[in-house]
Scaffold this motif. Sequence first.
Motif, PDB file in Angstrom:
ATOM      1  N   LEU A  62       0.856  -1.178   0.000  1.00 18.73           N
ATOM      2  CA  LEU A  62       0.000   0.000   0.000  1.00 18.73           C
ATOM      3  C   LEU A  62       0.891   1.227   0.000  1.00 18.73           C
ATOM      4  O   LEU A  62       2.113   1.118   0.096  1.00 18.73           O
ATOM      5  CB  LEU A  62      -0.952   0.006   1.210  1.00 18.73           C
ATOM      6  N   TRP A  63       0.270   2.397  -0.151  1.00 15.11           N
ATOM      7  CA  TRP A  63       1.017   3.640  -0.123  1.00 15.11           C
ATOM      8  C   TRP A  63       0.190   4.660   0.633  1.00 15.11           C
ATOM      9  O   TRP A  63      -1.042   4.692   0.532  1.00 15.11           O
ATOM     10  CB  TRP A  63       1.292   4.149  -1.539  1.00 15.11           C
ATOM     11  N   CYS A  64       0.866   5.488   1.413  1.00 19.40           N
ATOM     12  CA  CYS A  64       0.202   6.593   2.094  1.00 19.40           C
ATOM     13  C   CYS A  64       1.253   7.571   2.584  1.00 19.40           C
ATOM     14  O   CYS A  64       2.452   7.306   2.515  1.00 19.40           O
ATOM     15  CB  CYS A  64      -0.657   6.102   3.267  1.00 19.40           C
ATOM     16  N   LYS A  65       0.787   8.695   3.063  1.00 20.36           N
ATOM     17  CA  LYS A  65       1.631   9.639   3.780  1.00 20.36           C
ATOM     18  C   LYS A  65       1.309   9.505   5.257  1.00 20.36           C
ATOM     19  O   LYS A  65       0.166   9.216   5.632  1.00 20.36           O
ATOM     20  CB  LYS A  65       1.346  11.074   3.325  1.00 20.36           C
ATOM     21  N   PHE A  69       6.059  11.910   6.673  1.00 23.87           N
ATOM     22  CA  PHE A  69       6.862  10.903   5.995  1.00 23.87           C
ATOM     23  C   PHE A  69       6.142  10.519   4.715  1.00 23.87           C
ATOM     24  O   PHE A  69       4.947  10.229   4.722  1.00 23.87           O
ATOM     25  CB  PHE A  69       7.051   9.659   6.877  1.00 23.87           C
ATOM     26  N   HIS A  70       6.899  10.542   3.614  1.00 18.47           N
ATOM     27  CA  HIS A  70       6.397  10.142   2.307  1.00 18.47           C
ATOM     28  C   HIS A  70       7.289   9.002   1.825  1.00 18.47           C
ATOM     29  O   HIS A  70       8.475   8.973   2.154  1.00 18.47           O
ATOM     30  CB  HIS A  70       6.474  11.288   1.294  1.00 18.47           C
ATOM     31  N   PHE A 117      16.651  17.232   0.400  1.00 21.04           N
ATOM     32  CA  PHE A 117      16.050  16.957  -0.900  1.00 21.04           C
ATOM     33  C   PHE A 117      14.558  17.217  -0.761  1.00 21.04           C
ATOM     34  O   PHE A 117      13.921  16.722   0.158  1.00 21.04           O
ATOM     35  CB  PHE A 117      16.291  15.488  -1.282  1.00 21.04           C
ATOM     36  N   ASP A 118      13.974  17.974  -1.671  1.00 18.89           N
ATOM     37  CA  ASP A 118      12.545  18.256  -1.618  1.00 18.89           C
ATOM     38  C   ASP A 118      11.736  17.011  -1.966  1.00 18.89           C
ATOM     39  O   ASP A 118      11.984  16.374  -3.003  1.00 18.89           O
ATOM     40  CB  ASP A 118      12.155  19.381  -2.571  1.00 18.89           C
ATOM     41  N   SER A 119      10.791  16.681  -1.129  1.00 23.14           N
ATOM     42  CA  SER A 119       9.928  15.542  -1.399  1.00 23.14           C
ATOM     43  C   SER A 119       9.090  15.818  -2.641  1.00 23.14           C
ATOM     44  O   SER A 119       8.456  16.873  -2.741  1.00 23.14           O
ATOM     45  CB  SER A 119       8.999  15.272  -0.211  1.00 23.14           C
ATOM     46  N   PRO A 120       9.057  14.862  -3.573  1.00 18.38           N
ATOM     47  CA  PRO A 120       8.192  15.039  -4.741  1.00 18.38           C
ATOM     48  C   PRO A 120       6.715  14.831  -4.419  1.00 18.38           C
ATOM     49  O   PRO A 120       5.863  15.006  -5.275  1.00 18.38           O
ATOM     50  CB  PRO A 120       8.693  13.954  -5.709  1.00 18.38           C
ATOM     51  N   TYR A 121       6.400  14.495  -3.155  1.00 19.21           N
ATOM     52  CA  TYR A 121       5.030  14.204  -2.758  1.00 19.21           C
ATOM     53  C   TYR A 121       4.405  15.308  -1.905  1.00 19.21           C
ATOM     54  O   TYR A 121       3.382  15.101  -1.267  1.00 19.21           O
ATOM     55  CB  TYR A 121       4.972  12.868  -2.004  1.00 19.21           C
ATOM     56  N   MET A 122       5.025  16.485  -1.929  1.00 19.90           N
ATOM     57  CA  MET A 122       4.458  17.626  -1.181  1.00 19.90           C
ATOM     58  C   MET A 122       3.174  18.071  -1.854  1.00 19.90           C
ATOM     59  O   MET A 122       3.058  18.053  -3.069  1.00 19.90           O
ATOM     60  CB  MET A 122       5.439  18.786  -1.125  1.00 19.90           C
ATOM     61  N   ASP A 123       2.207  18.449  -1.052  1.00 17.63           N
ATOM     62  CA  ASP A 123       0.928  18.957  -1.591  1.00 17.63           C
ATOM     63  C   ASP A 123       1.091  20.364  -2.094  1.00 17.63           C
ATOM     64  O   ASP A 123       1.767  21.171  -1.593  1.00 17.63           O
ATOM     65  CB  ASP A 123      -0.150  18.932  -0.524  1.00 17.63           C
TER      66      ASP A 123
END
Length: 144
Positions: A96-99, A107-108, A138-144
């Motif tokens: 599964l995947w989540c934040k 955490f991403h 490193f900037d998370s690519p999953y930031m809203d």
Amino acid sequence: MKKYYSYRVNKYISPLPGNNEWISFYDIGSLVTEEDYLYTENEFIKLFKDVSAQFNIQDYKITDLESSGNFDYHNEDRIKCAKIEPLIRDILRERLWCKLRSNKLEFHFGYDYYMYIVSCDFPISMNDINTHLIVEKFDSPYMD
């Protein structure tokens, strides 16, 4: 605008995974032994717990949940750090995947066995955290 600090966590010696490096739970038996895989997986879980303890976080909210299986996790559920290990294993094993979000940290989890830590307001002090993993700004690519 709120200030944040973002980090990428990985297991790779080189900046990008090479052709012979394992990148998934599904590489056990072909590119990695189960023992070596579990060692690395445990390092990720330990880092997660150590950083959470540094920020005195007791629980996280599950958001952006994506799952094709039958798991007992739901968006907006709160999960205590003391019981979060099975969830992190499921994420790292691509079940599964989540934040995972708190008011101080997020955490991403990314492809190829990357984990991103986003700290709100304060940088993470890696001086008190013992890990073999590579932690870099490193900037998370999953930031809203």
